[in-house]
Design a protein around this motif. Structure first.
Motif, PDB file in Angstrom:
ATOM      1  N   LYS A 267       0.812  -1.214   0.000  1.00 10.20           N
ATOM      2  CA  LYS A 267       0.000   0.000   0.000  1.00 10.20           C
ATOM      3  C   LYS A 267       0.850   1.271   0.000  1.00 10.20           C
ATOM      4  O   LYS A 267       0.301   2.378   0.027  1.00 10.20           O
ATOM      5  N   CYS A 269       2.856   4.338  -1.303  1.00  8.04           N
ATOM      6  CA  CYS A 269       2.628   5.164  -2.497  1.00  8.04           C
ATOM      7  C   CYS A 269       3.880   5.971  -2.840  1.00  8.04           C
ATOM      8  O   CYS A 269       4.237   6.899  -2.095  1.00  8.04           O
ATOM      9  N   ASN A 344      -0.894  -8.454   6.622  1.00  8.83           N
ATOM     10  CA  ASN A 344      -0.390  -7.361   5.793  1.00  8.83           C
ATOM     11  C   ASN A 344       1.002  -7.621   5.236  1.00  8.83           C
ATOM     12  O   ASN A 344       1.711  -6.686   4.845  1.00  8.83           O
ATOM     13  N   THR A 649       0.834   2.105   7.238  1.00  4.69           N
ATOM     14  CA  THR A 649       1.245   3.066   6.217  1.00  4.69           C
ATOM     15  C   THR A 649       2.535   3.759   6.648  1.00  4.69           C
ATOM     16  O   THR A 649       2.575   4.399   7.704  1.00  4.69           O
ATOM     17  N   THR A 759      -0.166   2.936  -5.840  1.00  3.87           N
ATOM     18  CA  THR A 759       0.491   2.137  -4.812  1.00  3.87           C
ATOM     19  C   THR A 759       1.448   1.133  -5.454  1.00  3.87           C
ATOM     20  O   THR A 759       1.405   0.877  -6.660  1.00  3.87           O
TER      21      THR A 759
END
Length: 787
Positions: A267, A269, A344, A649, A759
């Motif tokens: 995820k 970016c 994750n 994140t 992403t």
């Protein structure tokens, strides 16, 4: 006369304080600012005035008092010595902080920006020479600060010796207490600033070190030392979590830089250095069509002007990571990069491995291959069924429009590997967004929602903790959790639909006004008869269970589980106490292990489609449920599964700041909600260390955590009433432009939210087949012109 003197001195004190604050704020001069602390000595003066107005005795300030009581008429006054003491202590605190910062830079081989020597050449030899010279500057500056520290300490000792002989113990101790407060203020400001600078130096140099400032429990110190407030400046290597966050199941090895990039999470970016103006226009144009043409034109011009402004955007990927990204994008034809089912983590498989696991699942009896793509024919069939129901007045026009999907895309099947199970089987998920039946499933899930509300259902983890604290029973203190195996693929959806229709027939008030029971029956059967998806270039029909990804599947599964468990509790000879479930996870209070085993056997004997498993308490008496760990003493804390990676994140990711702050606030709020008081502080410290490992600055963590904790204490806080905007638009996050775009659209009463399509998953992952361009909405067409 006395009152006038009191008033004049009070006004002078207030004026001097205000002027000092203004100078400190404007010039950002810590030395000036800390003088305010010394002015607090005059507070005794004001208190003395207020106490002695009635008695009309002569007022005396703290300085005048010590001068009057202890000054012999020769030598420096005690008040002057006190001011000198304040200056020496402040300088010692400043030198102590600088010594710690420079020692940390020296030990980590980092050069502060102020000590870097510019290199007119580009060769490696000259760079090494200047780097060595910069390190020598750090050592020289360290020696200068240490020498200055010793000088200030020697001068301070002499003054304190004189003051100790001159003042009484009461006044001397009071003066030292004021100096400690001033030292703590200086430490607090300098350490926070040095923490931010050092963290940026580590990120800039891409070193695998933890900041030594992150090991400080607090910045509040009140004693200066020659070694500085840091306990240690020895480099501390970050724990290597790549083995947990990057799981390579393929036979191809990745280089360390590629592994480092993937350890940031799929995820993450990367910064989009040139925002796509055409994409912005295609997102904004449908929203502004309902506006006046002049306003629509003005919005388009304003947004275009913002995007055309030159911006010096900094790439958040280091050069070696950008090279690794390019390398991984070339490998995506041979490798499959996907996230794990839980935790994750990033899982790497070869295309053949991935296809073999998917085909192993598709070869089950619940799937039937189709000869051709049914998307267009199914869309026409649904439209005909809806028109017939509308004509028969079984649904209204609003329900008819809500069930139709414009320009539908094909439902795509993809799989997430279950790395916590032997053989790493696949969890099948159908991407159901904007498919022929997606709108119909959504409306039917709304119709069935009242049936999913049950006293046997936990709302969330908070509801579970509240239920646990209010349902203690000494005779039923043996806790067990139950789990349904493969709920969505094994659940008998037709039996669940029949149960739902029977309940709606028994209580017609549960039905909305715009749909009849016959229409619900027709549409439910139509949905179950036409469940299909695409994998690779083939299409399959699902004959058993329901697609995981559909809201209708979730609603029907909830109805089925509730019906079975209600039957089990009614027919069991000895049912558990306080039994409830959340989706496919149940939790009950039993008398002992045998009692729990008997109920499990009874539950599995009631149905053929669903089978339950049970988890007994650990040897120490604790048992996990959802994300809560229930301890033997019935206290609760946060539970993290073995597959949990502590990966959130990353702070350097090109995502909105509000999204990063929400990570801190949500984790803090969860800790306060689910943890018992005895487990709260360790959990907050765990959260802080986890966020630090994800690149979050310590000062930002402390700020958001404190703000969240203060908000949680406001029990009687009334929520602010927000007026709904005239329109909403979701735009891809344009780094560097987002604030201007958001404020510009806000002037036209348009609410803006930002998505992050750029992403790592979208750049290197190819789980789903591309949507045909003919079915893509809001498309910008480029038409070449003749010369």
């Amino acid at each position: 006369m006395l009152r006038k003197q009191i008033l004049v001195k009070t006004l002078i004190f207030i004026l001097l304080t205000v002027i000092t604050i203004i100078i400190a704020v404007n010039k950002m001069n810590i030395k000036v600012f800390t003088k305010i602390c010394f002015l607090n000595i005059l507070n005794d003066d004001l208190l003395y005035y207020s106490k002695n107005i009635k008695s009309r005795s002569s007022p005396h300030s703290f300085s005048n008092t010590i001068n009057r009581l202890f000054y012999s008429g020769t030598g420096p006054k005690p008040s002057e010595l006190a001011q000198l003491t304040s200056k020496h202590i402040e300088k010692m605190a400043t030198y102590s902080c600088h010594i710690s910062f420079l020692k940390a830079c020296r030990d980590h081989d980092l050069i502060p920006r102020g000590l870097r020597l510019k290199n007119p050449l580009t060769d490696a030899k000259s760079h090494a020479t200047l780097h060595s010279a910069s390190l020598s500057l750090i050592k020289n500056r360290l020696n200068n600060f240490r020498h200055s520290f010793h000088q200030q300490k020697a001068a301070l000792d002499e003054i304190l010796q004189v003051l100790q002989q001159t003042l009484s113990d009461e006044y001397y101790n009071k003066l030292l207490e004021l100096h400690k407060k001033k030292t703590s203020t200086t430490f607090n400001k300098l350490l926070a600033r040095h923490d931010k600078k050092f963290s940026s130096l580590i990120l800039e140099s891409n070193l695998p070190y933890l900041s030594p400032y992150s090991q400080l429990q607090s910045f509040n110190f009140n004693q200066s030392t020659i070694s500085g407030p840091l306990r240690s400046t020895t480099p501390s290597i970050k724990p290597d979590d790549t083995r947990r966050t990057v799981i390579n199941l393929s036979d191809q090895q990745l280089n360390p830089h590629e592994t480092e990039l993937l350890s940031l999470g799929l995820k993450y970016c990367p910064t989009e250095l040139a925002p796509n103006t055409a994409t912005m226009a295609s997102k904004i144009e449908p929203t502004t069509k309902s506006f006046d043409p002049a306003v629509e034109h003005a919005i388009a011009n304003d947004v275009t002007n913002i995007l055309q402004r030159p911006q010096r955007l900094k790439n958040n990927l280091k050069p070696h990571l950008s090279t690794a990204l390019h390398s991984l994008r070339q490998k995506k034809t041979n490798l499959k990069f996907t996230r794990a089912d839980k935790g994750n983590a990033t899982v790497i498989m070869t295309q053949d491995q991935y296809n073999d696991k998917m085909m192993e699942h598709l070869n089950l009896d619940c799937y039937t291959p189709l000869k051709k793509d049914p998307t267009d024919s199914l869309t026409r069939k649904l439209d005909n069924v809806l028109k017939k129901l509308l004509k028969e007045n079984k649904i209204d026009k609003d329900f008819y429009n809500a069930c139709r999907t414009t320009n539908p895309r094909r439902p795509q099947l993809y799989g997430l590997p279950k790395i916590h199970k032997p053989g790493n089987p696949i969890r099948p998920i159908v991407s159901f967004y904007n498919t022929p039946l997606s709108s119909l499933h959504k409306q039917l899930s709304f119709v069935l929602k009242p049936l999913t509300i049950s006293p046997l259902r936990f709302k969330d983890s908070t509801d579970f903790v509240n239920h646990l604290s209010s349902s203690s029973d000494p005779d039923h203190s043996y806790y067990c959790s139950l789990d349904v195996k493969s709920l969505y693929t094994s659940c008998d959806m037709r039996l669940a639909a029949k149960t739902a229709l029977d309940k709606l027939q028994a209580d017609p008030d549960l039905l909305p006004d715009n749909v009849t029971l016959d229409a619900v029956y027709t549409l439910l059967n139509f949905s179950l008869d036409n469940s299909y998806f695409q994998y690779s270039d083939k299409f399959y029909k699902q004959t058993t269970g329901g697609p995981m990804g559909s809201p209708l599947t979730v609603a029907l599964a909830e109805i089925r589980v509730t019906d079975i468990e209600q039957q089990a509790l009614k027919t069991s000879s000895k049912p558990p106490k306080h039994y409830r479930h959340f989706v496919d996870d149940g939790f009950g209070h039993f008398t002992d292990r045998q009692h729990a085993t008997n109920f499990l056997q009874h539950l599995n004997g009631l149905t053929d489609d669903l089978q339950y498993t049970i988890e007994y308490p650990a040897p120490d008496g604790s048992i996990p449920y959802l994300d809560v760990l229930v301890h033997p003493d019935k206290t609760t804390s946060i539970y993290r599964k073995p597959t949990h990676t502590n990966l959130y994140t990353h702070y350097s990711s090109a995502t909105p700041q509000s999204s990063k702050d929400s990570v801190i606030s949500s984790l803090t709020r969860r800790a306060h909600t689910l943890c018992s008081p005895c487990h709260l502080e360790p959990e907050l410290e765990t959260i802080k260390q986890t966020l630090l490992s994800n690149g979050f600055p310590l000062n930002r963590i402390n700020l958001i955590m404190t703000r969240t904790q203060n908000n949680l204490k406001k029990t009687n806080r009334t929520p602010k009433k927000k007026t709904a905007p005239s329109a909403n638009v979701t735009l891809p996050f344009p780094a560097g432009y987002h604030r201007d775009i958001q404020s510009t659209l806000q002037r036209y009463d348009i609410s803006t939210t930002f998505s992050t399509p750029n992403t790592l998953m979208s750049l290197i992952n190819t789980n789903k087949a591309p949507t045909p361009k003919s079915n893509t909405m809001n498309t910008i067409y480029k038409i070449p012109c003749r010369d």
